[in-house]
Design a protein around this motif. Structure first.
Motif, mmCIF file in Angstrom:
data_model
loop_
_atom_site.group_PDB
_atom_site.id
_atom_site.type_symbol
_atom_site.label_atom_id
_atom_site.label_comp_id
_atom_site.label_asym_id
_atom_site.label_seq_id
_atom_site.Cartn_x
_atom_site.Cartn_y
_atom_site.Cartn_z
ATOM 1 N N VAL A 371 71.902 26.178 -18.944
ATOM 2 C CA VAL A 371 71.212 26.153 -20.240
ATOM 3 C C VAL A 371 69.864 25.462 -20.105
ATOM 4 O O VAL A 371 68.875 25.867 -20.733
ATOM 5 C CB VAL A 371 72.092 25.451 -21.290
ATOM 6 C CG1 VAL A 371 71.311 25.238 -22.580
ATOM 7 C CG2 VAL A 371 73.330 26.273 -21.570
ATOM 8 N N ASN A 372 69.818 24.423 -19.281
ATOM 9 C CA ASN A 372 68.543 23.732 -19.086
ATOM 10 C C ASN A 372 67.506 24.681 -18.494
ATOM 11 O O ASN A 372 66.337 24.685 -18.904
ATOM 12 C CB ASN A 372 68.762 22.525 -18.168
ATOM 13 C CG ASN A 372 67.488 21.722 -17.971
ATOM 14 O OD1 ASN A 372 66.947 21.157 -18.912
ATOM 15 N ND2 ASN A 372 66.992 21.687 -16.742
ATOM 16 N N LEU A 374 67.517 27.982 -18.811
ATOM 17 C CA LEU A 374 67.174 28.962 -19.845
ATOM 18 C C LEU A 374 66.227 28.371 -20.883
ATOM 19 O O LEU A 374 65.220 28.977 -21.256
ATOM 20 C CB LEU A 374 68.441 29.463 -20.526
ATOM 21 C CG LEU A 374 69.292 30.460 -19.729
ATOM 22 C CD1 LEU A 374 70.626 30.671 -20.431
ATOM 23 C CD2 LEU A 374 68.583 31.782 -19.587
ATOM 24 N N LEU A 375 66.556 27.181 -21.366
ATOM 25 C CA LEU A 375 65.709 26.568 -22.381
ATOM 26 C C LEU A 375 64.341 26.229 -21.817
ATOM 27 O O LEU A 375 63.338 26.266 -22.529
ATOM 28 C CB LEU A 375 66.388 25.308 -22.936
ATOM 29 C CG LEU A 375 67.663 25.545 -23.749
ATOM 30 C CD1 LEU A 375 68.205 24.223 -24.263
ATOM 31 C CD2 LEU A 375 67.388 26.485 -24.915
ATOM 32 N N ARG A 377 62.739 28.012 -19.672
ATOM 33 C CA ARG A 377 61.975 29.256 -19.727
ATOM 34 C C ARG A 377 61.537 29.576 -21.161
ATOM 35 O O ARG A 377 60.417 30.030 -21.393
ATOM 36 C CB ARG A 377 62.807 30.408 -19.163
ATOM 37 C CG ARG A 377 63.063 30.295 -17.668
ATOM 38 C CD ARG A 377 63.993 31.396 -17.187
ATOM 39 N NE ARG A 377 64.253 31.275 -15.767
ATOM 40 C CZ ARG A 377 63.598 31.929 -14.816
ATOM 41 N NH1 ARG A 377 62.621 32.741 -15.159
ATOM 42 N NH2 ARG A 377 63.888 31.763 -13.542
ATOM 43 N N GLU A 378 62.461 29.353 -22.124
ATOM 44 C CA GLU A 378 62.103 29.652 -23.513
ATOM 45 C C GLU A 378 61.030 28.693 -24.028
ATOM 46 O O GLU A 378 60.147 29.100 -24.787
ATOM 47 C CB GLU A 378 63.347 29.583 -24.397
ATOM 48 C CG GLU A 378 64.402 30.627 -24.070
ATOM 49 C CD GLU A 378 63.843 32.027 -24.104
ATOM 50 O OE1 GLU A 378 62.945 32.286 -24.930
ATOM 51 O OE2 GLU A 378 64.281 32.873 -23.298
ATOM 52 N N LEU A 379 61.116 27.431 -23.617
ATOM 53 C CA LEU A 379 60.059 26.494 -24.019
ATOM 54 C C LEU A 379 58.722 26.895 -23.417
ATOM 55 O O LEU A 379 57.676 26.727 -24.044
ATOM 56 C CB LEU A 379 60.441 25.076 -23.594
ATOM 57 C CG LEU A 379 61.584 24.438 -24.394
ATOM 58 C CD1 LEU A 379 61.945 23.082 -23.815
ATOM 59 C CD2 LEU A 379 61.181 24.286 -25.853
ATOM 60 N N GLN A 412 73.823 32.722 -25.817
ATOM 61 C CA GLN A 412 73.361 31.929 -26.960
ATOM 62 C C GLN A 412 71.918 31.465 -26.737
ATOM 63 O O GLN A 412 71.093 31.503 -27.651
ATOM 64 C CB GLN A 412 74.280 30.736 -27.163
ATOM 65 C CG GLN A 412 75.673 31.131 -27.622
ATOM 66 C CD GLN A 412 76.601 29.953 -27.732
ATOM 67 O OE1 GLN A 412 76.317 28.888 -27.196
ATOM 68 N NE2 GLN A 412 77.704 30.130 -28.417
ATOM 69 N N ALA A 413 71.636 31.023 -25.519
ATOM 70 C CA ALA A 413 70.268 30.600 -25.234
ATOM 71 C C ALA A 413 69.305 31.787 -25.315
ATOM 72 O O ALA A 413 68.174 31.657 -25.788
ATOM 73 C CB ALA A 413 70.197 29.950 -23.848
ATOM 74 N N LEU A 416 68.353 32.508 -28.736
ATOM 75 C CA LEU A 416 67.245 31.647 -29.135
ATOM 76 C C LEU A 416 65.919 32.264 -28.721
ATOM 77 O O LEU A 416 64.949 32.293 -29.496
ATOM 78 C CB LEU A 416 67.415 30.259 -28.511
ATOM 79 C CG LEU A 416 66.239 29.295 -28.654
ATOM 80 C CD1 LEU A 416 65.978 28.981 -30.120
ATOM 81 C CD2 LEU A 416 66.484 28.022 -27.866
ATOM 82 N N GLY A 417 65.887 32.792 -27.498
ATOM 83 C CA GLY A 417 64.656 33.438 -27.050
ATOM 84 C C GLY A 417 64.310 34.651 -27.878
ATOM 85 O O GLY A 417 63.150 34.895 -28.200
#
Length: 778
Positions: A371-372, A374-375, A377-379, A412-413, A416-417
């Motif tokens: 998740v870290n 993935l997040l 990348r989304e950040l 789920q992540a 978010l994206g």
């Protein structure tokens, strides 16, 4: 294979590979600890279950204590062998069924006669069982069995090892039906007693393949009936208390013999050897000896719970996995307790429970790392959006989504994206829509401070050199110096409805100011949208329209009125010329009046109120009565027996019906009948109030009926001259007035059979009031 496809296989395969690696490693660790469990951890739960497993003890067991009283009355230990012989005789005479004498007579006494007396008493009884002990024989030598002397033990009913098994923590929890003695097996004393005294057909736990059995303690040492050695010897104990019982004789005085810690004795030394032997025999007789699970059973139990958890890791979201982990731990504990209490089978769940928690923790760490990533990348995408470079990040997110599309947490992540993508698209769409609007548009926060402005707004406020961003809406509008208006600092107010405000600037321009207050999903104020629409051309057109109406109502009417007055007062004008000039003047007046009425019906605001359409119809009939009476035309009204309420302007509705009735009277033959029918009928938008006016005139063709409501549309009819044909604005007024009231008007006619005009208006007072929604536009 493309690079993206290779990354997809690596990503999806890497996830499954990490799951499979965790499953294999966990299975191996679980199997190792199931085969060789950490006993100290398991023993804690076993002791809790053993203490809570209270039951009724065997009532046939009686313990004769060699206690402090006996020592005080019979002297210091050891006693003479003839004293023990007297005890055996006393018990035998009282009818004891079995006597277990938990005292070792391994050395001859100084007086051989005493040994002979004891041996003879044991032989006479024939039901005395004596203990043996294992003695260390030195290095590299098997232990040696030590028992009572041959002279004493030759008449015993049986002998066996009184060997105590200690667990790693020094607590006695189990017994061995047989102990290894070199290549042979020596039976435990309680094994010998149980096999010799059990009833035929009773279950014998000592004949199982289990090397050890767990002792089902019925309770603390005091749970069995106790009597003092001295009281039995002196005859104080009634024979009925001894008869038919299994009597244990042993040392219970503190410090006289060994004492052992057990699960039911909280202190370190509180259960003596004779009490321990009684507990073991009780367990054997009751059939409640607890069998410890074998290594394969423990492995199967642990791996079953582990693989249930591992399957959950693949298909369930994190919260459900947490619930699954807790549920499997509770299931393991409950299953173990049920097997202990109901099946008398010990399967320790402690290592399994700890292992499940550790496996869940490791998987959680792995998921957290994913998740870290993935997040992260989304950040990065969010930062790109803020900087205006979201497209490459979005493509990267799409590739990453393919790699982890089967992972619950990853999905789920990625959701978010996707939400960020939609927000970005919506932001771009909103920004494009805002900045492409032709009208000056401002966006402000809930405090009325400008946060965005389109190009038209920047152009509008550029001459005043006002800084738009962060400026107050009131101050910003005041910089335009609108004539006759000044906005206070608290403008605009948070109300649900804001009426448009017309602003007239000193340079002649005019703007319509419209404000909309927006709230978020919980009803809290989010901000304002302010639009300044340039209505300069519209204002000029309205001014010209008013001037044209003024021209029609005054400048054109006055000459025509003067012409009619001159014709009426000037003598000598030929009658035919006077009549024709009067007709032209009246026609011009009718044209001006009709145009003014039509214009006012289209644009002039009207005042809506509940109106009875039946009353309006009666007023209209009264107004045209003189013309109808002159031509002997009868007007009858149908359906006026009850109110027919609508929302409308009474004057405008009356003028509408008067125009329709006037046309009907004008084109109806003398002596005919005009029918005014009032009715109510349902419709998809709610009930309507209807007024139908039917005449017996020449009627219309289908093509004429379709164009009857157009302005200046006139139809020549035989028998009607130039003056009576009208100017073609009456029906146009009817159409405009009915439309302003949210209704409709229709014409149904055939040539030669008359015409029927029907006005339909929304009914008021029965359901939703559709006309009320039009009040802001009328």
């Amino acid at each position: 294979m493309t690079q993206t496809g290779a990354r997809t296989q690596r990503g999806g395969g890497g996830r499954l590979l990490s799951w499979l690696l965790l499953a294999i490693v966990s299975s191996l660790v679980f199997a190792v600890f199931a085969v060789s469990p950490p006993k100290r951890v398991d023993d804690v739960l076993y002791d809790v279950l053993a203490r809570s497993n209270g039951r009724v003890p065997d009532a046939s067991i009686l313990i004769v204590d060699i206690d402090d009283r006996s020592l005080a009355e019979l002297g210091a230990w050891p006693w003479s062998r003839d004293v023990h012989g007297a005890m055996v005789d006393r018990l035998n005479a009282a009818g004891a069924k079995t006597i277990v004498y938990d005292v070792l007579f391994s050395q001859p006494s100084p007086d051989p006669a005493h040994d002979r007396a004891l041996g003879e008493a044991i032989a006479r009884s024939g039901k005395v069982y004596l203990p043996q002990f294992l003695q260390d024989a030195g290095a590299n030598a098997p232990p040696r069995v030590v028992g009572s002397t041959q002279e004493i033990a030759h008449g015993a009913a049986g002998v066996g090892l009184a060997h105590v098994r200690f667990d790693d923590d020094g607590v006695v929890r189990r017994m061995a039906p047989f102990e290894a003695n070199g290549p042979a097996l020596s039976p435990d004393l309680m094994t010998v007693v149980h096999r010799a005294t059990r009833a035929p057909g009773d279950r014998d736990p000592t004949r199982s393949l289990d090397q050890t059995l767990l002792i089902p303690f019925a309770g603390p040492p005091s749970i069995y009936r106790h009597v003092s050695f001295a009281s039995v010897l002196e005859g104080e104990v009634p024979p009925s208390l001894i008869a038919g019982r299994t009597v244990f004789v042993g040392l219970t005085a503190p410090g006289l013999g060994p004492a052992f810690p057990t699960p039911v004795t909280p202190d370190a030394a509180s259960m003596t050897g004779v009490q321990l032997q009684a507990s073991i025999l009780d367990g054997l007789r009751s059939g409640l000896m607890v069998k410890p699970a074998g290594p394969w059973g423990r492995v199967a139990f642990s791996l079953t719970l582990l693989w249930l958890l591992m399957v959950g890791f693949l298909v369930l979201p994190p919260r459900a996995n947490l619930v699954l982990t807790i549920g499997l731990c509770l299931l393991g504990l409950a299953y173990s307790a049920a097997m202990f209490w109901l099946g008398h089978f010990w399967l320790s769940p402690i290592t399994t429970v700890i292992g499940l928690k550790l496996a869940a923790l490791v998987w959680g760490w792995m998921q957290l790392g994913r998740v870290n990533d993935l997040l992260g990348r989304e950040l990065a995408r969010v930062r790109g959006i803020v900087r205006g470079r979201s497209a490459p990040a979005r493509e990267t997110a799409k590739e990453f989504a393919k790699e982890f599309e089967s992972d619950v947490v990853a999905r789920q992540a990625l959701d978010l994206g996707e939400a960020i993508t939609r927000i970005d698209d919506l932001r771009r769409f909103s920004a494009d829509a805002l900045f492409s609007l032709p009208d000056a548009t401002l966006v402000a926060d809930a405090r009325g401070r400008v946060i965005a402005a389109n190009a038209a707004a920047q152009t509008l406020f550029r001459p005043s050199q006002a800084v738009l961003h962060g400026a107050s809406l009131a101050d910003l509008i005041n910089t335009l110096e609108p004539l006759g208006r000044r906005f206070e600092l608290d403008w605009p107010q948070e109300t649900e409805r804001h009426e448009p405000i017309d602003l007239h600037l000193p340079d002649g321009r005019a703007y319509q100011l419209q404000t909309v207050f927006r709230t978020n999903e919980v009803g809290v104020g989010a901000g304002w949208i302010v639009r300044l629409a340039d209505i300069s051309i519209l204002t000029a057109a309205m001014r010209q329209r008013e001037q044209a109406l003024q021209l029609l109502t005054h400048d054109m009417r006055s000459p025509q009125t003067s012409i009619l007055a001159l014709l009426a007062t000037t003598p000598g004008v030929p009658p035919e010329l006077s009549e024709r000039m009067s007709a032209y003047a009246k026609r011009t007046l009718a044209l001006a009046d009709g145009f003014v009425q039509l214009a006012r019906a289209e644009v002039t605001p009207v005042s809506l109120e509940p109106v009875d359409l039946s009353d309006v119809a009666i007023e209209a009939i009264d107004e045209v009565w003189p013309q109808s009476a002159q031509r002997k035309i009868k007007i009858q009204q149908v359906g006026d027996d009850m109110p027919l309420m609508v929302m409308g302007d009474r004057g405008v509705l009356a003028r509408t019906l008067v125009n329709l009735l006037g046309n009907a009277v004008k084109y109806s033959p003398e002596g005919s009948t005009i029918t005014v029918t009032l009715s109510e009928e349902p419709s998809p938008n709610g009930p309507t109030a209807n007024v139908a006016i039917a005449d017996q005139g020449p009627g219309f063709s289908r093509e004429e009926a379709a164009t009857a409501f157009r302005p200046f549309e006139r139809f020549e009819r035989p028998g009607h001259d130039f003056a009576t044909n009208g100017v073609g604005l009456g029906l146009a007024f009817v159409h405009a007035a009915v439309a302003r009231h949210g209704g409709e008007v229709s014409c149904r006619s055939e040539p030669g059979v008359g015409a029927e005009f029907t006005v339909r208006l929304p009914r008021y007072g029965l359901s939703v009031e559709p006309a009320s929604a039009l009040s802001g536009r009328l």
